[in-house]
Design a protein around this motif. Structure first.
Motif, PDB file in Angstrom:
ATOM      1  N   THR A  10       0.841  -1.189   0.000  1.00 18.36           N
ATOM      2  CA  THR A  10       0.000   0.000   0.000  1.00 18.36           C
ATOM      3  C   THR A  10       0.877   1.240   0.000  1.00 18.36           C
ATOM      4  O   THR A  10       2.056   1.175   0.317  1.00 18.36           O
ATOM      5  CB  THR A  10      -0.902   0.042   1.252  1.00 18.36           C
ATOM      6  N   ARG A  15      -4.204   4.329   1.173  1.00 12.83           N
ATOM      7  CA  ARG A  15      -4.640   3.913   2.504  1.00 12.83           C
ATOM      8  C   ARG A  15      -6.106   4.242   2.772  1.00 12.83           C
ATOM      9  O   ARG A  15      -6.739   3.604   3.594  1.00 12.83           O
ATOM     10  CB  ARG A  15      -3.751   4.518   3.577  1.00 12.83           C
ATOM     11  N   GLU A  18      -8.247   1.350   0.886  1.00 16.95           N
ATOM     12  CA  GLU A  18      -7.499   0.097   0.876  1.00 16.95           C
ATOM     13  C   GLU A  18      -8.405  -1.121   0.689  1.00 16.95           C
ATOM     14  O   GLU A  18      -8.037  -2.060  -0.004  1.00 16.95           O
ATOM     15  CB  GLU A  18      -6.706  -0.037   2.170  1.00 16.95           C
TER      16      GLU A  18
END
Length: 89
Positions: A10, A15, A18
């Motif tokens: 990631t 984020r 996600e």
């Protein structure tokens, strides 16, 4: 999104979404879906998300209204390429 799906891990950009990214990555790895990159010139959603020039606006508006393309010299090649890409998918 295309780069995020194809790379491992990631980033600070991914984020916040996600879960969705991981779901799509999972589906791609399991060969459940195929992801195709569509250029900005052929992405109809851009009409809602950014300012586009007049020719692009008219092209997308014709696509949304399902109108026949009147001037094939300007838009015929793009529409034919898009139709071929969709048929291959």
């Amino acid at each position: 999104m295309n780069d995020l799906i194809r790379k491992d891990g990631t980033t600070s950009r991914s984020r916040y979404f996600e879960r969705t990214t991981m779901l799509v990555k999972y589906a791609v790895l399991r060969l459940m879906i195929a992801v195709h990159l569509i250029s900005t010139n052929d992405m109809m959603a851009d009409i809602f998300t950014k300012a586009v020039d007049k020719d692009t606006f008219l092209k997308f508006r014709m696509w949304m209204y399902n109108e026949p393309i009147k001037d094939r010299s300007r838009f015929g090649k793009a529409v034919q390429a898009l139709a071929e890409a969709l048929c291959k998918a």
